[in-house]
Design a protein around this motif. Structure first.
Motif, PDB file in Angstrom:
ATOM      1  N   ALA A  91      -4.336   7.864  -6.464  1.00  0.00           N
ATOM      2  CA  ALA A  91      -4.837   6.484  -6.526  1.00  0.00           C
ATOM      3  C   ALA A  91      -6.289   6.402  -6.073  1.00  0.00           C
ATOM      4  O   ALA A  91      -7.051   5.557  -6.547  1.00  0.00           O
ATOM      5  CB  ALA A  91      -3.968   5.561  -5.668  1.00  0.00           C
ATOM      6  N   ALA A  92      -6.696   7.279  -5.160  1.00  0.00           N
ATOM      7  CA  ALA A  92      -8.103   7.284  -4.735  1.00  0.00           C
ATOM      8  C   ALA A  92      -8.986   7.657  -5.926  1.00  0.00           C
ATOM      9  O   ALA A  92     -10.046   7.055  -6.148  1.00  0.00           O
ATOM     10  CB  ALA A  92      -8.301   8.263  -3.576  1.00  0.00           C
ATOM     11  N   ASN A  95      -9.367   4.736  -8.159  1.00  0.00           N
ATOM     12  CA  ASN A  95     -10.396   3.802  -7.674  1.00  0.00           C
ATOM     13  C   ASN A  95     -11.784   4.243  -8.128  1.00  0.00           C
ATOM     14  O   ASN A  95     -12.589   3.433  -8.601  1.00  0.00           O
ATOM     15  CB  ASN A  95     -10.382   3.734  -6.142  1.00  0.00           C
ATOM     16  CG  ASN A  95      -9.199   2.962  -5.584  1.00  0.00           C
ATOM     17  OD1 ASN A  95      -8.587   2.159  -6.283  1.00  0.00           O
ATOM     18  ND2 ASN A  95      -8.874   3.199  -4.328  1.00  0.00           N
ATOM     19  N   TYR A 134     -10.166   3.357   2.102  1.00  0.00           N
ATOM     20  CA  TYR A 134     -10.394   3.856   0.730  1.00  0.00           C
ATOM     21  C   TYR A 134     -11.571   3.141   0.051  1.00  0.00           C
ATOM     22  O   TYR A 134     -11.889   3.452  -1.095  1.00  0.00           O
ATOM     23  CB  TYR A 134      -9.129   3.716  -0.115  1.00  0.00           C
ATOM     24  CG  TYR A 134      -7.983   4.532   0.431  1.00  0.00           C
ATOM     25  CD1 TYR A 134      -7.945   5.910   0.240  1.00  0.00           C
ATOM     26  CD2 TYR A 134      -6.971   3.940   1.167  1.00  0.00           C
ATOM     27  CE1 TYR A 134      -6.918   6.672   0.772  1.00  0.00           C
ATOM     28  CE2 TYR A 134      -5.939   4.692   1.699  1.00  0.00           C
ATOM     29  CZ  TYR A 134      -5.913   6.058   1.499  1.00  0.00           C
ATOM     30  OH  TYR A 134      -4.906   6.801   2.027  1.00  0.00           O
ATOM     31  N   ALA A 184      -1.837  -4.216  -0.315  1.00  0.00           N
ATOM     32  CA  ALA A 184      -1.215  -3.261   0.612  1.00  0.00           C
ATOM     33  C   ALA A 184      -0.559  -4.021   1.748  1.00  0.00           C
ATOM     34  O   ALA A 184      -0.926  -5.162   2.030  1.00  0.00           O
ATOM     35  CB  ALA A 184      -2.282  -2.312   1.173  1.00  0.00           C
ATOM     36  N   SER A 235      -0.554   5.279  -6.733  1.00  0.00           N
ATOM     37  CA  SER A 235      -0.306   6.669  -6.358  1.00  0.00           C
ATOM     38  C   SER A 235       0.887   7.195  -7.133  1.00  0.00           C
ATOM     39  O   SER A 235       1.904   6.501  -7.241  1.00  0.00           O
ATOM     40  CB  SER A 235       0.042   6.778  -4.871  1.00  0.00           C
ATOM     41  OG  SER A 235      -1.086   6.543  -4.082  1.00  0.00           O
ATOM     42  N   LYS A 238       3.554   8.681  -4.022  1.00  0.00           N
ATOM     43  CA  LYS A 238       4.166   7.854  -2.971  1.00  0.00           C
ATOM     44  C   LYS A 238       5.539   7.403  -3.478  1.00  0.00           C
ATOM     45  O   LYS A 238       6.361   8.236  -3.810  1.00  0.00           O
ATOM     46  CB  LYS A 238       3.231   6.709  -2.590  1.00  0.00           C
ATOM     47  CG  LYS A 238       1.966   7.209  -1.870  1.00  0.00           C
ATOM     48  CD  LYS A 238       1.050   6.074  -1.440  1.00  0.00           C
ATOM     49  CE  LYS A 238      -0.201   6.618  -0.743  1.00  0.00           C
ATOM     50  NZ  LYS A 238      -1.222   5.564  -0.565  1.00  0.00           N
ATOM     51  N   SER A 246      -1.086  13.277  -7.777  1.00  0.00           N
ATOM     52  CA  SER A 246      -1.191  12.552  -9.051  1.00  0.00           C
ATOM     53  C   SER A 246      -1.327  11.057  -8.817  1.00  0.00           C
ATOM     54  O   SER A 246      -0.936  10.535  -7.769  1.00  0.00           O
ATOM     55  CB  SER A 246       0.030  12.825  -9.942  1.00  0.00           C
ATOM     56  OG  SER A 246       1.181  12.198  -9.425  1.00  0.00           O
TER      57      SER A 246
END
Ligand SMILES: *Cc1c(COP(=O)(O)O)cnc(C)c1O
Length: 404
Positions: A91-92, A95, A134, A184, A235, A238, A246
């Motif tokens: 997920a980072a 972004n 992040y 979040a 993500s 997660k 991934s």
């Protein structure tokens, strides 16, 4: 969910392994019971055997990676109600790529130019209350963050909501490339996402959402696209249970293609800004398999499994003077049903930090949550494997009662 999907239990939790996996033993690394959520620092999540088998199969042949990403993107897009998608390196990375796409579009020379974003719209508008570590992802491709919201953020703090729409509008300029939104636990939204997205869209500003850890619940896969997001990142490693390295990027087709070009930069002369977080063919196949298992799962049975483990711990620990132990279920800030230990003023035993340290120092090591509302200890069940609830209860009883 069929029993073949999560072997060993019908509730999605695996039976407790009673030996240290050899590969960790050989490296001298000890396993940890994860009662702290989908924490990257503890390994994210555990993949179902079907996911691992799919990855192994994927590793036996060469393919055209772009064709594989296109096919995987169709699966992801369908799951998220989006036009298009592809598998990122987390997920980072999503972004980073979402911002890059908003700056460059599919212009090859702009893609080549990043992280130098001069001559491009390069401001990302972000609500102060959504500040988190992040944020740096947005700056990686060369954007700057324009923060808005009239008080310094604290996750549980309040923000002045008077003129909130005007505050957002003031943050936009002719240099704005995107409005970022972070969803979040323990984050305060300044207004409903849908409303903020509508304000950005009026000005044709793309809306990008970081929803890394917002799944489950499964509804969150479609929620942001439905409510006006242009792109969303999740993500893979997660709650979806895919490979730890991934991620998902889904959204509007033109922007997703632009993000993909920034991922691998097939037409330019330089590696794209996303090349340092590429997705492998095994990651792509693993994530596609995981999301199919996830969307087919009986989420109520999975939840009930988490709840049964939580109930066991609450039963075992209730009645200790100076502690209040609650089973919290349905709090959107807490991932799944959780036993939560509150320390009252007449508690004379170890403080929460000491309890956490003792749990980590034990054998097996146990990592619990750090509260969220205060200094409570919360036990997150989503990665607690079947039988581990007993080990957690035993150890907490020792620390809180016997050794106290
Ligand atoms: C976990 C997380 C990320 C990073 O996700 P990865 O898949 O580990 O790259 C980004 N943003 C938020 C809000 C997160 O919780």
């Amino acid at each position: 969910m069929t029993s073949s999907q999560v072997p060993g239990s019908s509730d999605g939790r695996r039976p407790l392994g009673n030996s240290i996996p050899g590969v960790y033993a050989r490296l001298g690394v000890r396993p940890i019971i994860n009662a702290g959520s989908w924490l990257t620092a503890l390994g994210g999540s555990l993949m179902a055997p079907e996911v691992l088998r799919a990855m192994e199969e994927a590793s036996t042949a060469f393919i055209d990676l772009r064709a594989l990403q296109t096919a995987a993107g169709e699966v992801l897009a369908r799951a998220c109600g989006a036009e298009a998608g592809f598998v990122t390196g987390g997920a980072a990375a999503s972004n980073v790529l979402m911002v890059a796409a908003c700056m460059t579009g599919d212009n090859p020379s702009k893609i080549d130019q990043l992280p130098d974003s001069s001559g491009m719209k390069n401001e990302v508008v972000l609500f102060n209350g959504h500040e988190n570590h992040y944020d740096s992802n947005y700056e990686v491709p060369g954007a700057t963050i324009v923060r808005w919201g009239s008080s310094r953020p604290e996750h549980s703090g309040d923000f002045a909501t008077d003129n909130i729409q005007a505050q957002l509008k003031q943050a936009f300029s002719d240099q704005t490339c995107a409005m970022a939104w972070v969803s979040a636990p323990f984050m305060r939204d300044p207004m409903p996402f849908k409303e903020a997205a509508a304000i950005a869209r009026e000005r044709a500003i793309p809306v990008i959402v970081d929803a890394a850890a917002e799944v489950p619940p499964a509804e969150n896969l479609t929620r942001f696209i439905n409510d006006g997001a242009d792109m969303v990142g999740y993500s893979g490693g997660k709650g979806i249970g895919g490979p730890q390295g991934s991620g998902i990027l889904v959204g509007r087709e033109d922007l997703v293609l632009a993000a993909y070009e920034n991922h691998l930069n097939s037409r330019g002369t330089r590696a794209g800004i996303g090349r340092s977080s590429k997705a492998s063919k095994e990651d792509i196949v693993g994530l596609v398999t995981a999301i199919q298992i996830f969307t087919d799962a009986d989420h109520e049975a999975v939840w009930a499994g988490w709840r049964a483990g939580a109930e066991h711990i609450v039963e075992r620990l209730k009645g200790i003077d100076g502690l209040r132990i609650a089973l919290e279920d349905g709090d959107p800030n807490r991932q799944g049903p959780q036993p939560v230990i509150y320390f009252e003023s007449d508690w004379d035993g170890p403080n929460p930090g000491e309890v956490r340290a003792a749990l980590l120092a034990g054998d097996p090591a146990i990592h619990v949550g750090e509260g969220g509302y205060g200094d409570e200890i919360n036990i997150v069940m989503v990665n607690v494997q079947s039988g581990e609830e007993r080990i957690i209860a035993d150890r907490l009883e020792e620390i809180l009662v016997k050794e106290n």
